[in-house]
Design a protein around this motif. Structure first.
Motif, PDB file in Angstrom:
ATOM      1  N   VAL A 229      -9.870  26.208   7.772  1.00 52.64           N
ATOM      2  CA  VAL A 229      -9.128  25.611   6.679  1.00 52.64           C
ATOM      3  C   VAL A 229      -7.776  24.939   7.682  1.00 52.64           C
ATOM      4  O   VAL A 229      -7.293  24.188   7.081  1.00 52.64           O
ATOM      5  N   LYS A 230      -7.377  24.558   8.910  1.00 53.04           N
ATOM      6  CA  LYS A 230      -7.055  23.188   9.562  1.00 53.04           C
ATOM      7  C   LYS A 230      -7.896  22.773  10.915  1.00 53.04           C
ATOM      8  O   LYS A 230      -9.456  23.112  11.411  1.00 53.04           O
ATOM      9  N   HIS A 231      -8.048  21.661  11.055  1.00 55.96           N
ATOM     10  CA  HIS A 231      -8.072  20.884  11.792  1.00 55.96           C
ATOM     11  C   HIS A 231      -7.347  21.441  13.134  1.00 55.96           C
ATOM     12  O   HIS A 231      -5.991  22.221  13.509  1.00 55.96           O
ATOM     13  N   VAL A 232      -8.411  22.188  14.420  1.00 59.58           N
ATOM     14  CA  VAL A 232      -7.293  22.176  15.208  1.00 59.58           C
ATOM     15  C   VAL A 232      -6.849  21.898  16.196  1.00 59.58           C
ATOM     16  O   VAL A 232      -5.312  22.839  16.548  1.00 59.58           O
ATOM     17  N   ASP A 233      -6.876  20.288  16.331  1.00 64.30           N
ATOM     18  CA  ASP A 233      -5.680  19.517  17.148  1.00 64.30           C
ATOM     19  C   ASP A 233      -5.560  18.131  16.393  1.00 64.30           C
ATOM     20  O   ASP A 233      -6.402  17.567  15.202  1.00 64.30           O
ATOM     21  N   GLU A 239     -10.619  12.794  14.229  1.00 64.43           N
ATOM     22  CA  GLU A 239     -12.058  12.067  14.974  1.00 64.43           C
ATOM     23  C   GLU A 239     -12.650  12.337  13.464  1.00 64.43           C
ATOM     24  O   GLU A 239     -13.681  11.829  12.543  1.00 64.43           O
ATOM     25  N   GLU A 240     -12.388  13.417  12.225  1.00 68.04           N
ATOM     26  CA  GLU A 240     -12.618  13.888  10.829  1.00 68.04           C
ATOM     27  C   GLU A 240     -12.598  12.493   9.886  1.00 68.04           C
ATOM     28  O   GLU A 240     -13.027  11.806   9.157  1.00 68.04           O
ATOM     29  N   ILE A 241     -11.261  12.218   9.788  1.00 68.19           N
ATOM     30  CA  ILE A 241     -10.806  11.260   9.398  1.00 68.19           C
ATOM     31  C   ILE A 241     -11.513   9.223   9.738  1.00 68.19           C
ATOM     32  O   ILE A 241     -11.953   8.185   8.452  1.00 68.19           O
ATOM     33  N   SER A 242     -12.475   9.624  10.864  1.00 70.60           N
ATOM     34  CA  SER A 242     -12.097   8.276  11.447  1.00 70.60           C
ATOM     35  C   SER A 242     -14.268   8.292  10.913  1.00 70.60           C
ATOM     36  O   SER A 242     -14.508   7.158  11.268  1.00 70.60           O
ATOM     37  N   LYS A 243     -14.539   9.664  10.640  1.00 72.12           N
ATOM     38  CA  LYS A 243     -16.159   9.094   9.904  1.00 72.12           C
ATOM     39  C   LYS A 243     -16.044   8.578   8.910  1.00 72.12           C
ATOM     40  O   LYS A 243     -15.542   8.474   7.927  1.00 72.12           O
TER      41      LYS A 243
END
Length: 243
Positions: A229-233, A239-243
């Motif tokens: 449910v969370k981003h690791v860091d 990295e995810e929002i830049s995809k």
């Protein structure tokens, strides 16, 4: 991790250990936000901090000025701010201990908070004694509120699709984690006072081993649930929002 897994896991624990879900409070993560900035929700802890701690600092300042008229207004307010910082430092180890035994990933993020607070306290003491700079004092107070209150009150980096029930399952799992840890400590203390009773000692050792296994199992489950449910860091989030 699927929602049903978390629900089933907690239901099984509640049937076996109903007391783990009662009167077992954690002093962190009261507010959960998505990503780094979750619109107006990000302002809530800062508003609370201003209402509580800035107000307290002003009251303490006036009391110190009345009691010690010779120290001056800067040092009076500086001591008031320092008192709040010391309060954070006093409470911080307790909260970190709760986090350590109930959330592996969050502990990795916040474990150095006492060191940061200690550095802020030292700088504040130096500022009161020698520098006497209002801007520096304001900056130090800001960081003290951030590390001593905001970081514990608010937990961010949750994924955009995280629902309220996910927050609930995560909180309940953490509460159970910490409950198992507390029960293990209680059993170990009892073991110390039963040195002359071999049968009682054997029973307590078995209970301790069982509780330790349950604590580790629940802690591992919390870690898997947290990662679902969370981003690791922050790097993972960016990295995810830049995809």
């Amino acid at each position: 991790m699927k929602e049903q897994q978390a629900k089933l896991f907690l239901e099984q624990l509640q049937l076996q250990y109903p007391q783990a879900f009662k009167r077992n409070f954690l002093l962190y993560s009261m507010l959960k936000t998505k990503g780094l900035f979750d619109e107006l929700k990000e302002l809530i802890p800062w508003v609370l901090a201003a209402m509580i701690f800035v107000s307290i600092s002003m009251v303490l300042n006036s009391q110190i000025e009345i009691l010690f008229t010779q120290i001056g207004s800067f040092r009076a307010y500086g001591l008031a701010v320092l008192s709040i910082m010391l309060f954070f430092m006093l409470l911080c180890p307790l909260i970190i201990k709760q986090i350590k035994h109930s959330s592996t990933s969050l502990y990795q993020q916040l474990r150095h908070t006492p060191i940061k607070l200690a550095a802020i306290i030292i700088l504040q003491a130096i500022n009161i004694a020698f520098i006497e700079n209002y801007l520096l004092q304001s900056v130090l107070f800001f960081f003290a509120l951030s590390f001593g209150f905001i970081k514990f009150y608010k937990e961010n980096l949750f994924r955009p699709d995280t629902a309220l029930k996910d927050y609930y399952y995560l909180d309940e799992t953490r509460r159970v984690c910490f409950w198992f840890y507390k029960q293990t400590l209680k059993q170990k203390i009892q073991l110390i006072f039963t040195m002359n009773n071999a049968e009682r000692q054997k029973s307590l050792k078995q209970n301790i081993q069982q509780l330790q296994d349950l604590h580790l199992q629940t802690l591992n489950f919390e870690d898997m649930l947290c990662k679902s449910v969370k981003h690791v860091d922050i790097d993972d989030y960016l990295e995810e929002i830049s995809k």
